[in-house]
Design an enzyme around this catalytic site. Structure first.
Site, PDB file in Angstrom:
ATOM      1  N   ASP A  45       0.847  -1.211   0.000  1.00  0.00           N
ATOM      2  CA  ASP A  45       0.000   0.000   0.000  1.00  0.00           C
ATOM      3  C   ASP A  45       0.880   1.258   0.000  1.00  0.00           C
ATOM      4  O   ASP A  45       0.693   2.182  -0.812  1.00  0.00           O
ATOM      5  CB  ASP A  45      -0.881  -0.056   1.265  1.00  0.00           C
ATOM      6  CG  ASP A  45      -2.036   0.915   1.239  1.00  0.00           C
ATOM      7  OD1 ASP A  45      -2.303   1.519   0.187  1.00  0.00           O
ATOM      8  OD2 ASP A  45      -2.708   1.057   2.295  1.00  0.00           O
ATOM      9  N   TYR A 137      -0.936  -8.150   7.955  1.00  0.00           N
ATOM     10  CA  TYR A 137      -2.170  -8.783   8.447  1.00  0.00           C
ATOM     11  C   TYR A 137      -2.003 -10.258   8.812  1.00  0.00           C
ATOM     12  O   TYR A 137      -2.969 -10.900   9.253  1.00  0.00           O
ATOM     13  CB  TYR A 137      -3.307  -8.594   7.420  1.00  0.00           C
ATOM     14  CG  TYR A 137      -3.928  -7.198   7.433  1.00  0.00           C
ATOM     15  CD1 TYR A 137      -3.509  -6.228   8.341  1.00  0.00           C
ATOM     16  CD2 TYR A 137      -4.944  -6.849   6.550  1.00  0.00           C
ATOM     17  CE1 TYR A 137      -4.069  -4.957   8.347  1.00  0.00           C
ATOM     18  CE2 TYR A 137      -5.522  -5.578   6.559  1.00  0.00           C
ATOM     19  CZ  TYR A 137      -5.075  -4.631   7.458  1.00  0.00           C
ATOM     20  OH  TYR A 137      -5.643  -3.379   7.473  1.00  0.00           O
TER      21      TYR A 137
HETATM   22  N1  AR6 Z   1       5.223  -5.541  -4.616  1.00  0.00           N
HETATM   23  C1  AR6 Z   1       4.630  -6.734  -4.411  1.00  0.00           C
HETATM   24  N2  AR6 Z   1       4.362  -7.237  -3.187  1.00  0.00           N
HETATM   25  C2  AR6 Z   1       4.719  -6.478  -2.125  1.00  0.00           C
HETATM   26  C3  AR6 Z   1       5.342  -5.211  -2.252  1.00  0.00           C
HETATM   27  C4  AR6 Z   1       5.589  -4.747  -3.566  1.00  0.00           C
HETATM   28  N3  AR6 Z   1       6.163  -3.554  -3.798  1.00  0.00           N
HETATM   29  N4  AR6 Z   1       5.562  -4.724  -0.992  1.00  0.00           N
HETATM   30  C5  AR6 Z   1       5.128  -5.650  -0.125  1.00  0.00           C
HETATM   31  N5  AR6 Z   1       4.624  -6.718  -0.790  1.00  0.00           N
HETATM   32  P1  AR6 Z   1       1.251  -6.013   3.207  1.00  0.00           P
HETATM   33  P2  AR6 Z   1      -1.383  -6.906   4.204  1.00  0.00           P
HETATM   34  C6  AR6 Z   1       4.029  -7.957  -0.280  1.00  0.00           C
HETATM   35  O1  AR6 Z   1       1.785  -5.896   4.580  1.00  0.00           O
HETATM   36  O2  AR6 Z   1      -0.762  -8.064   4.895  1.00  0.00           O
HETATM   37  C7  AR6 Z   1      -0.576  -1.876   4.939  1.00  0.00           C
HETATM   38  O3  AR6 Z   1      -0.036  -1.017   5.894  1.00  0.00           O
HETATM   39  C8  AR6 Z   1       4.409  -8.386   1.114  1.00  0.00           C
HETATM   40  O4  AR6 Z   1       5.671  -9.047   1.104  1.00  0.00           O
HETATM   41  O5  AR6 Z   1       1.585  -4.984   2.212  1.00  0.00           O
HETATM   42  O6  AR6 Z   1      -2.603  -7.148   3.373  1.00  0.00           O
HETATM   43  C9  AR6 Z   1      -2.021  -1.538   4.606  1.00  0.00           C
HETATM   44  O7  AR6 Z   1      -2.270  -0.147   4.671  1.00  0.00           O
HETATM   45  C10 AR6 Z   1       3.272  -9.349   1.449  1.00  0.00           C
HETATM   46  O8  AR6 Z   1       3.531 -10.649   0.908  1.00  0.00           O
HETATM   47  O9  AR6 Z   1      -0.379  -6.124   3.207  1.00  0.00           O
HETATM   48  C11 AR6 Z   1      -2.778  -2.287   5.642  1.00  0.00           C
HETATM   49  O10 AR6 Z   1      -2.889  -1.571   6.844  1.00  0.00           O
HETATM   50  C12 AR6 Z   1       2.084  -8.754   0.686  1.00  0.00           C
HETATM   51  O11 AR6 Z   1       2.625  -7.771  -0.202  1.00  0.00           O
HETATM   52  C13 AR6 Z   1      -1.964  -3.539   5.861  1.00  0.00           C
HETATM   53  O12 AR6 Z   1      -0.625  -3.192   5.493  1.00  0.00           O
HETATM   54  C14 AR6 Z   1       1.046  -8.101   1.590  1.00  0.00           C
HETATM   55  O13 AR6 Z   1       1.711  -7.438   2.645  1.00  0.00           O
HETATM   56  C15 AR6 Z   1      -2.407  -4.661   4.964  1.00  0.00           C
HETATM   57  O14 AR6 Z   1      -1.699  -5.820   5.301  1.00  0.00           O
END
Ligand code: AR6
Length: 183
Positions: A45, A137
């Protein structure tokens, strides 16, 4: 790069697994793992808002004015600002609660379903998903991969989407998707 898999009874649909930064992909739409506020955060995000610029937040604020917050499992769509993609679909994954695994899976599957519905409504042919809920999450990665793949394989495509990319950011997720789709 990546590995291409077909869905047996839907020959036109391609599933690809990539180890990549989703913000760099020039696809029709990328999916954001957002939170209910739609106002940005960390992880993917944070990266999407940072690289896409203020247009994305502007659109999110407009959506908030119209409908309020975005509930877990739901999805909304915005422009993508300076990102190479055309749209960003923001969906809100569940915060993992180990006492309710079935409810968690159902909410996560809804994220994928609602994102694909929105994508088809906007003429998206190539759609990239991150591994929703598996970061901040804390959704267990293996269960999340299984749930995501099942949601895509069971989705009734109207024929607009041609390719779904599962974009992994870590080797563990990449290995899980590769193994699950090779079966
Ligand atoms: N490209 C692809 N995947 C990514 C990238 C990227 N640039 N960066 C991280 N990931 P998360 P959630 C992966 O924490 O668990 C935020 O603060 C990461 O390695 O981004 O759904 C939001 O605002 C992981 O496998 O999302 C919410 O408050 C995946 O993306 C909360 O985090 C999801 O990790 C959402 O948590």
């Amino acid at each position: 790069m990546g590995i291409i898999f077909g869905i047996p009874n839907q020959i036109v649909m391609k599933l690809r697994v990539l180890l990549a930064d989703i913000t760099e992909l020039a696809v029709d739409a990328i999916v954001n793992a957002a939170n209910s506020s739609l106002l940005g955060g960390g992880g993917v995000d944070g990266a999407i808002h940072q690289k896409g610029g203020p247009v994305i937040l502007e659109d999110c604020m407009r959506i908030r004015e119209r409908q309020g917050e975005c509930a877990p499992g739901e999805a909304v769509i915005t422009r993508a600002g300076m990102l190479p993609a055309r749209y960003v679909i923001h969906t809100v994954g569940p915060v993992w609660d180990a006492s309710r695994p079935e409810a968690m899976q159902s909410l996560l599957a809804n994220c994928y379903r609602h994102s694909m519905q929105l994508a088809e409504a906007y003429g998206v042919q190539r759609l990239a998903f991150p591994n929703i809920s598996t970061g901040a999450y804390h959704f267990p990665k293996a269960l999340a991969a299984k749930t995501a793949i099942a949601a895509v394989q069971e989705f009734e495509f109207v024929g607009v989407l041609k390719e779904i990319l599962f974009v992994c950011f870590d080797e563990k997720n990449f290995g899980l998707y590769e193994a699950a789709l090779s079966k």
